[in-house]
Design an enzyme around this catalytic site. Structure first.
Site, PDB file in Angstrom:
ATOM      1  N   TYR A  17      13.648 -46.070 -14.125  1.00  0.00           N
ATOM      2  CA  TYR A  17      14.812 -46.069 -13.238  1.00  0.00           C
ATOM      3  C   TYR A  17      15.814 -47.139 -13.664  1.00  0.00           C
ATOM      4  O   TYR A  17      17.021 -46.876 -13.765  1.00  0.00           O
ATOM      5  CB  TYR A  17      14.369 -46.316 -11.798  1.00  0.00           C
ATOM      6  CG  TYR A  17      15.515 -46.497 -10.833  1.00  0.00           C
ATOM      7  CD1 TYR A  17      16.214 -45.396 -10.351  1.00  0.00           C
ATOM      8  CD2 TYR A  17      15.905 -47.766 -10.404  1.00  0.00           C
ATOM      9  CE1 TYR A  17      17.270 -45.547  -9.471  1.00  0.00           C
ATOM     10  CE2 TYR A  17      16.954 -47.929  -9.529  1.00  0.00           C
ATOM     11  CZ  TYR A  17      17.634 -46.818  -9.058  1.00  0.00           C
ATOM     12  OH  TYR A  17      18.689 -46.975  -8.196  1.00  0.00           O
ATOM     13  N   LYS A  59      19.740 -46.613 -14.955  1.00  0.00           N
ATOM     14  CA  LYS A  59      20.904 -47.211 -14.295  1.00  0.00           C
ATOM     15  C   LYS A  59      21.692 -48.091 -15.269  1.00  0.00           C
ATOM     16  O   LYS A  59      22.916 -48.225 -15.129  1.00  0.00           O
ATOM     17  CB  LYS A  59      20.455 -48.008 -13.073  1.00  0.00           C
ATOM     18  CG  LYS A  59      19.860 -47.148 -11.963  1.00  0.00           C
ATOM     19  CD  LYS A  59      20.908 -46.313 -11.241  1.00  0.00           C
ATOM     20  CE  LYS A  59      21.013 -44.905 -11.688  1.00  0.00           C
ATOM     21  NZ  LYS A  59      22.079 -44.146 -10.965  1.00  0.00           N
TER      22      LYS A  59
END
Length: 256
Positions: A152, A156
């Site tokens: 994740y 990002k």
């Protein structure tokens, strides 16, 4: 008045940003993964101009979503909000890609490449990107043991890199990234400590505000204030490699 498309806006921060923009008098088009979520979104925000349906987990789904957005006409701004969170188990999509990469990184690339170029692009990153590495040599997690939190955070970081790459390449577009804070959404979890009332403001502001502080490009924000991004975000070589990788995987070139 601006016309704004928000990916991943059937719930959470995307829907909150949409509600705020509608209150400010802007036209907003929502996006939902499937028809049931689209119905929920339409009920939640009946003032929305439309809800585009499209599953961003697959490359064809992302491509079809972009085509449906373009069929509605040109937008002044696009907010790239769609994402899955940091507790995801390892799972491959029908395209054979880790689904965190497919949704968080690749779909943002495909939508950017295919949606008619707006005046403003806004990419949601995360505070977790500050401690991530781009890991472009193993972007598909074929060499490393899966870690959902790291996947994740990397995705990002990729989103912020994409924002800065487009700010450099597309001089006629204001392209920026932001972190909304760790807030108690479905993704963030019930114990997230940051202020929910602040979490949707920056993306709406960057998409539509006439404020001179929002009339910038290639910047990173937190709660409507500029902040430093991970240094890798500024690395032009990494930016270009990310775009080349996404081009190769998707077969979709980023327009010049």
């Amino acid at each position: 008045m601006s016309r704004i498309f928000i990916s991943g806006s059937s719930t959470g921060l995307g829907l909150m940003a949409a509600e705020l923009l509608v209150q400010q008098g802007h036209q907003v088009v929502l996006h939902a993964r499937n028809a049931n979520r689209a119905e929920d979104a339409q009920r939640a925000l009946p003032q929305a101009e439309a809800v585009v349906v499209g599953d961003l987990e697959t490359m064809e789904g992302a491509r079809q979503t972009a085509l449906r957005v373009n069929a509605l006409g040109r937008f002044d701004a696009v907010i790239h909000n769609a994402a899955v969170g940091y507790n995801e188990a390892y799972r491959l999509t029908r395209d054979g890609l880790p689904h965190v990469f497919a949704i968080n990184t690749l779909s943002a690339y495909i939508l950017t490449a295919l949606i008619e170029r707006p005046q403003r692009l806004v990419y949601l990153s995360s505070g977790m990107h500050h401690h991530a590495r781009a890991n472009l040599d193993d972007i598909l997690w074929r060499k490393r043991r899966w870690n959902g939190s790291d996947a994740y955070a990397e995705s990002k970081l990729h989103d912020a890199m994409l924002a800065f790459a487009l700010a450099r390449r597309w001089r006629d577009v204001r392209s920026n990234s932001l972190e909304p804070g760790w807030v108690p959404t479905k993704m963030g979890g019930p114990h997230a400590p940051d202020d929910m009332d602040q979490a949707h403001l920056t993306q709406a502001w960057l998409a539509a505000s006439r404020d001179s502080a929002a009339d910038v490009t290639g910047k990173y924000f937190y709660h409507m204030k500029r902040m430093k991004a991970n240094p890798q975000v500024h690395d032009v070589v990494l930016q270009d490699r990310l775009i080349d990788i996404c081009t190769e995987i998707s077969g979709i070139a980023m327009p010049e």
